[in-house]
Scaffold this motif. Structure first.
Motif, PDB file in Angstrom:
ATOM      1  N   ASP A  27       4.129   3.325  11.647  1.00 48.62           N
ATOM      2  CA  ASP A  27       2.933   3.390  10.817  1.00 48.62           C
ATOM      3  C   ASP A  27       3.278   3.304   9.329  1.00 48.62           C
ATOM      4  O   ASP A  27       2.385   3.304   8.480  1.00 48.62           O
ATOM      5  CB  ASP A  27       2.168   4.681  11.072  1.00 48.62           C
ATOM      6  N   ALA A  28       4.552   3.284   9.022  1.00 49.93           N
ATOM      7  CA  ALA A  28       5.027   3.092   7.644  1.00 49.93           C
ATOM      8  C   ALA A  28       6.249   2.188   7.705  1.00 49.93           C
ATOM      9  O   ALA A  28       7.003   2.198   8.693  1.00 49.93           O
ATOM     10  CB  ALA A  28       5.365   4.426   6.990  1.00 49.93           C
ATOM     11  N   ASP A  29       6.437   1.408   6.661  1.00 47.22           N
ATOM     12  CA  ASP A  29       7.570   0.479   6.610  1.00 47.22           C
ATOM     13  C   ASP A  29       8.698   0.990   5.733  1.00 47.22           C
ATOM     14  O   ASP A  29       9.854   0.566   5.902  1.00 47.22           O
ATOM     15  CB  ASP A  29       7.107  -0.881   6.071  1.00 47.22           C
ATOM     16  N   TYR A  30       8.385   1.901   4.823  1.00 46.78           N
ATOM     17  CA  TYR A  30       9.371   2.257   3.789  1.00 46.78           C
ATOM     18  C   TYR A  30       9.064   3.636   3.251  1.00 46.78           C
ATOM     19  O   TYR A  30       7.901   4.061   3.196  1.00 46.78           O
ATOM     20  CB  TYR A  30       9.268   1.244   2.652  1.00 46.78           C
ATOM     21  N   SER A  31      10.103   4.347   2.834  1.00 50.43           N
ATOM     22  CA  SER A  31       9.877   5.643   2.217  1.00 50.43           C
ATOM     23  C   SER A  31      11.112   6.092   1.457  1.00 50.43           C
ATOM     24  O   SER A  31      12.211   5.569   1.659  1.00 50.43           O
ATOM     25  CB  SER A  31       9.520   6.700   3.260  1.00 50.43           C
ATOM     26  N   TYR A  32      10.894   7.068   0.585  1.00 54.06           N
ATOM     27  CA  TYR A  32      11.979   7.745  -0.116  1.00 54.06           C
ATOM     28  C   TYR A  32      11.905   9.206   0.281  1.00 54.06           C
ATOM     29  O   TYR A  32      10.999   9.924  -0.138  1.00 54.06           O
ATOM     30  CB  TYR A  32      11.834   7.594  -1.627  1.00 54.06           C
ATOM     31  N   ALA A  33      12.826   9.634   1.131  1.00 55.85           N
ATOM     32  CA  ALA A  33      12.809  11.028   1.584  1.00 55.85           C
ATOM     33  C   ALA A  33      14.193  11.399   2.106  1.00 55.85           C
ATOM     34  O   ALA A  33      14.841  10.612   2.801  1.00 55.85           O
ATOM     35  CB  ALA A  33      11.772  11.227   2.688  1.00 55.85           C
ATOM     36  N   ASN A  34      14.631  12.597   1.775  1.00 53.63           N
ATOM     37  CA  ASN A  34      15.900  13.110   2.282  1.00 53.63           C
ATOM     38  C   ASN A  34      15.642  13.708   3.657  1.00 53.63           C
ATOM     39  O   ASN A  34      15.237  14.866   3.783  1.00 53.63           O
ATOM     40  CB  ASN A  34      16.477  14.155   1.324  1.00 53.63           C
ATOM     41  N   GLN A  61       0.838  -1.197   0.000  1.00 55.03           N
ATOM     42  CA  GLN A  61       0.000   0.000   0.000  1.00 55.03           C
ATOM     43  C   GLN A  61       0.873   1.247   0.000  1.00 55.03           C
ATOM     44  O   GLN A  61       1.712   1.424   0.877  1.00 55.03           O
ATOM     45  CB  GLN A  61      -0.927   0.013   1.213  1.00 55.03           C
ATOM     46  N   TRP A  62       0.677   2.101  -1.012  1.00 55.63           N
ATOM     47  CA  TRP A  62       1.347   3.402  -1.073  1.00 55.63           C
ATOM     48  C   TRP A  62       0.426   4.440  -0.460  1.00 55.63           C
ATOM     49  O   TRP A  62      -0.776   4.478  -0.781  1.00 55.63           O
ATOM     50  CB  TRP A  62       1.637   3.787  -2.514  1.00 55.63           C
ATOM     51  N   GLU A  63       0.945   5.273   0.427  1.00 58.18           N
ATOM     52  CA  GLU A  63       0.123   6.272   1.106  1.00 58.18           C
ATOM     53  C   GLU A  63       0.749   7.658   0.962  1.00 58.18           C
ATOM     54  O   GLU A  63       1.967   7.821   1.097  1.00 58.18           O
ATOM     55  CB  GLU A  63      -0.016   5.920   2.590  1.00 58.18           C
ATOM     56  N   VAL A  64      -0.075   8.661   0.707  1.00 57.09           N
ATOM     57  CA  VAL A  64       0.397  10.035   0.595  1.00 57.09           C
ATOM     58  C   VAL A  64       0.676  10.598   1.982  1.00 57.09           C
ATOM     59  O   VAL A  64      -0.172  10.517   2.875  1.00 57.09           O
ATOM     60  CB  VAL A  64      -0.654  10.910  -0.116  1.00 57.09           C
ATOM     61  N   VAL A  65       1.856  11.142   2.157  1.00 57.32           N
ATOM     62  CA  VAL A  65       2.246  11.777   3.427  1.00 57.32           C
ATOM     63  C   VAL A  65       2.889  13.115   3.071  1.00 57.32           C
ATOM     64  O   VAL A  65       3.766  13.176   2.210  1.00 57.32           O
ATOM     65  CB  VAL A  65       3.242  10.900   4.213  1.00 57.32           C
ATOM     66  N   GLY A  66       2.464  14.164   3.732  1.00 56.23           N
ATOM     67  CA  GLY A  66       2.898  15.504   3.376  1.00 56.23           C
ATOM     68  C   GLY A  66       4.238  15.921   3.928  1.00 56.23           C
ATOM     69  O   GLY A  66       4.317  16.486   5.027  1.00 56.23           O
ATOM     70  N   GLY A  67       5.312  15.646   3.220  1.00 56.42           N
ATOM     71  CA  GLY A  67       6.622  16.153   3.574  1.00 56.42           C
ATOM     72  C   GLY A  67       7.474  15.204   4.402  1.00 56.42           C
ATOM     73  O   GLY A  67       7.000  14.234   4.990  1.00 56.42           O
ATOM     74  N   ALA A  68       8.783  15.507   4.435  1.00 58.99           N
ATOM     75  CA  ALA A  68       9.753  14.648   5.110  1.00 58.99           C
ATOM     76  C   ALA A  68       9.498  14.542   6.612  1.00 58.99           C
ATOM     77  O   ALA A  68       9.692  13.481   7.207  1.00 58.99           O
ATOM     78  CB  ALA A  68      11.171  15.163   4.861  1.00 58.99           C
ATOM     79  N   ASP A  69       9.040  15.618   7.238  1.00 58.88           N
ATOM     80  CA  ASP A  69       8.782  15.583   8.688  1.00 58.88           C
ATOM     81  C   ASP A  69       7.651  14.608   9.019  1.00 58.88           C
ATOM     82  O   ASP A  69       7.741  13.830   9.986  1.00 58.88           O
ATOM     83  CB  ASP A  69       8.426  16.986   9.198  1.00 58.88           C
ATOM     84  N   ALA A  70       6.601  14.641   8.213  1.00 54.95           N
ATOM     85  CA  ALA A  70       5.472  13.735   8.442  1.00 54.95           C
ATOM     86  C   ALA A  70       5.870  12.285   8.164  1.00 54.95           C
ATOM     87  O   ALA A  70       5.442  11.367   8.873  1.00 54.95           O
ATOM     88  CB  ALA A  70       4.289  14.139   7.563  1.00 54.95           C
ATOM     89  N   ILE A  71       6.690  12.088   7.147  1.00 60.11           N
ATOM     90  CA  ILE A  71       7.186  10.738   6.848  1.00 60.11           C
ATOM     91  C   ILE A  71       8.013  10.216   8.013  1.00 60.11           C
ATOM     92  O   ILE A  71       7.881   9.062   8.434  1.00 60.11           O
ATOM     93  CB  ILE A  71       8.021  10.757   5.552  1.00 60.11           C
ATOM     94  N   LEU A  72       8.869  11.076   8.541  1.00 56.76           N
ATOM     95  CA  LEU A  72       9.703  10.688   9.682  1.00 56.76           C
ATOM     96  C   LEU A  72       8.840  10.234  10.860  1.00 56.76           C
ATOM     97  O   LEU A  72       9.125   9.203  11.496  1.00 56.76           O
ATOM     98  CB  LEU A  72      10.595  11.858  10.095  1.00 56.76           C
ATOM     99  N   LEU A  73       7.784  10.968  11.164  1.00 55.20           N
ATOM    100  CA  LEU A  73       6.904  10.606  12.280  1.00 55.20           C
ATOM    101  C   LEU A  73       6.238   9.247  12.049  1.00 55.20           C
ATOM    102  O   LEU A  73       6.152   8.420  12.962  1.00 55.20           O
ATOM    103  CB  LEU A  73       5.838  11.685  12.480  1.00 55.20           C
TER     104      LEU A  73
END
Length: 547
Positions: free
Chosen positions: A241-248, A223-235
């Motif tokens: 709540d997420a297993d994987y991401s592409y974010a600097n 499942q791909w989920e939209v998350v707004g920005g690197a800070d939100a991805i980090l949280l």
């Protein structure tokens, strides 16, 4: 009383069923990918559409190719193809296709589907993204379980474009007259996952129970989920709540890894380089001594340290990424690359007739040099930091600079039309061998006069021996001949420095390994890490399994 007991038993049965259903739902292993985006594309699962137009699972999880060529190592992974071979003329490529594969609608996959796919590209040039038919492919013919590709001229590197073309079923796509407008919302494919649902905030695919690799995939869904920005991805990653991401994620070791080193991981494989491009179509950047002076004055270790907090290294002056150096870069050629040496930089300026007069650098005619612009993308903190370090370094040899931040259109347009002085960007070409970078960067057909758009030769630099070496690489399958061709190119590149390698360029993959194992690592770089619509992501999804 009897009726009451019946009702009680019925209630217990219903409760048991509900609990069982909930348990099964909880047991489903869903691999969750957080993506930084405002929203997802509309439902388009057409493998012929551009990457930005189609949904992430299209060629990463649903459709398959003949082979996968690892851009980090050059290793070839069999997919729908099981072997390939060039003939003695290097103009015919024969591919053997896999037996026992079925399309997701139950129809058998055959070599005829491969023939159809490539003929379909010929019939519809707008979807031939690699321009195969414009660049020498003359015929594709299936016979039994083999497919033979015939070319007008020798062109060995074209293999990767044949290998990476998604294959479609003839019995479905032969009925589609305009593939440029088709959204293909009910895809029939051979891949490990089947499309389930999508909206503008999430996409879900589920495992194909009849996939041709027995026992795979080992995860139930992605499942791909939209998350707004690197800070939100980090949280989301920190919470699990997420297993994987592409974010600097800046300072990733402190803000993420150190919070739980057992599960919080990142994988930043080097996939290319970040370069300082020189506009060789204008003075003084058309002067090799001026370019070499700038290159020698730049402390690339400092550039890498400040741009990426020490997590990414300075690039090799050869432009060849670390995983390809042992195969393609000789020690003698590597030793010729320019390194940080301010005194040598001053020597190059002197050799070019440049002098410091009243604290200002002048050219050989005595004219004071202006302040030069370093073009970067607006808000791109890593490139902006690089430009700041370069500017401070160049002051030591009398060269003044300013940072020119531009939005994407003006940034890419400035580079491609040749209206910049210097610019920081990635390699506009790359792949499983150094040939890909040098071909896209220096082949005359990718250049243009100033004001016109150059496809990828951003420096507008060409050299006869580089052009002939690129041709020699194209026409030979002998590794020794290919290596000699690359050696010639790199020697000329480090001699003329049309652009200067600054830092390695990485994929910013971050993951939480609490629920899954099998991720690519520096020790096992089977894939470069991206989980978007890339054919290599299929390997990631097949290697993953629940803990």
């Amino acid at each position: 009383m009897k009726n009451a007991n019946v009702y009680i038993k019925a209630a217990r049965v219903a409760l048991t069923a509900a609990l069982l259903t909930a348990s099964l739902a909880q047991a489903e292993s869903v691999f969750r990918i957080a993506r930084d985006a405002a929203s997802l594309a509309s439902v388009n699962l057409n493998p012929f559409s551009g990457g930005s137009q189609r949904l992430y699972p299209t060629v990463s999880a649903i459709y398959e190719t003949l082979f996968y060529v690892n851009s980090l190592t050059g290793d070839v992974e069999n997919v729908l193809g099981t072997s390939y071979k060039w003939d003695k003329t290097n103009k015919k490529l024969t591919v053997t296709v896999r037996d026992g594969v079925k399309w997701s609608d139950g129809q058998p996959f055959t070599a005829k589907d491969v023939e159809f796919t490539f003929d379909y590209l010929k019939q519809n040039p707008a979807i031939d993204g690699s321009a195969l038919w414009k660049n020498g492919l003359t015929d594709v013919k299936a016979s039994g379980n083999t497919v033979t590709f015939t070319f007008k001229d020798k062109n060995i590197p074209v293999f990767v474009y044949i290998a990476h073309q998604p294959i479609v079923p003839q019995h479905v796509w032969s009925k589609i007259k305009d593939p440029t407008t088709e959204t293909n919302t009910k895809p029939v494919a051979t891949g490990p996952f089947l499309f389930q649902s999508a909206n503008n905030q999430s996409i879900k695919v589920v495992k194909n129970p009849n996939y041709w690799m027995k026992g795979y995939p080992k995860i139930d869904a992605i499942q791909w989920e939209v998350v707004g920005g690197a800070d939100a991805i980090l949280l989301k990653l920190l919470r699990g709540d997420a297993d994987y991401s592409y974010a600097n994620i800046p300072d990733i070791k402190n803000v993420y890894v150190n919070k739980n080193p057992e599960t919080n991981k990142f994988y930043w494989p080097v996939t290319g380089g970040n370069y300082l491009y020189f506009n060789t179509a204008k003075a003084p950047f058309n002067d090799v001594n001026f370019r070499k002076a700038i290159a020698s004055a730049i402390n690339t270790d400092e550039v890498a340290l400040k741009a990426y907090s020490g997590l990414v290294k300075a690039a090799s002056p050869s432009g060849i990424i670390p995983t390809q150096q042992s195969k393609w870069l000789s020690k003698a050629t590597a030793a010729k690359g320019l390194t940080f040496d301010v005194n040598k930089a001053r020597d190059f300026l002197k050799k070019g007739g440049y002098k410091v007069v009243n604290g200002k650098l002048t050219d050989k005619s005595g004219k004071t040099l202006p302040t030069f612009k370093i073009l970067v993308g607006a808000g791109w903190t890593d490139f902006i930091t690089m430009a700041q370090v370069i500017g401070n370094n160049l002051k030591q040899i009398g060269i003044d600079t300013t940072i020119d931040q531009q939005t994407w259109g003006s940034y890419s347009g400035g580079l491609q039309t040749g209206t910049y002085d210097m610019g920081i960007s990635w390699g506009w070409g790359g792949g499983e061998t150094p040939y890909n970078l040098f071909f896209q960067s220096f082949a005359p057909e990718f250049s243009a006069k100033v004001g016109d758009t150059a496809a990828s030769n951003l420096t507008r630099y060409t050299k006869a021996n580089i052009t002939s070496s690129l041709k020699r690489f194209q026409q030979n399958s002998d590794p020794a001949v290919q290596k000699k061709a690359i050696d010639t190119i790199v020697n000329q590149f480090v001699t003329d420095v049309p652009f200067f390698p600054l830092t390695d360029r990485v994929n910013f993959t971050t993951y939480n390994s609490k629920n899954f194992k099998g991720f690519p690592t520096d020790q096992n770089p089977y894939y470069d890490g991206g989980a978007d619509d890339q054919i290599g992501a299929r390997l990631l999804f097949l290697n993953l399994e629940p803990k």
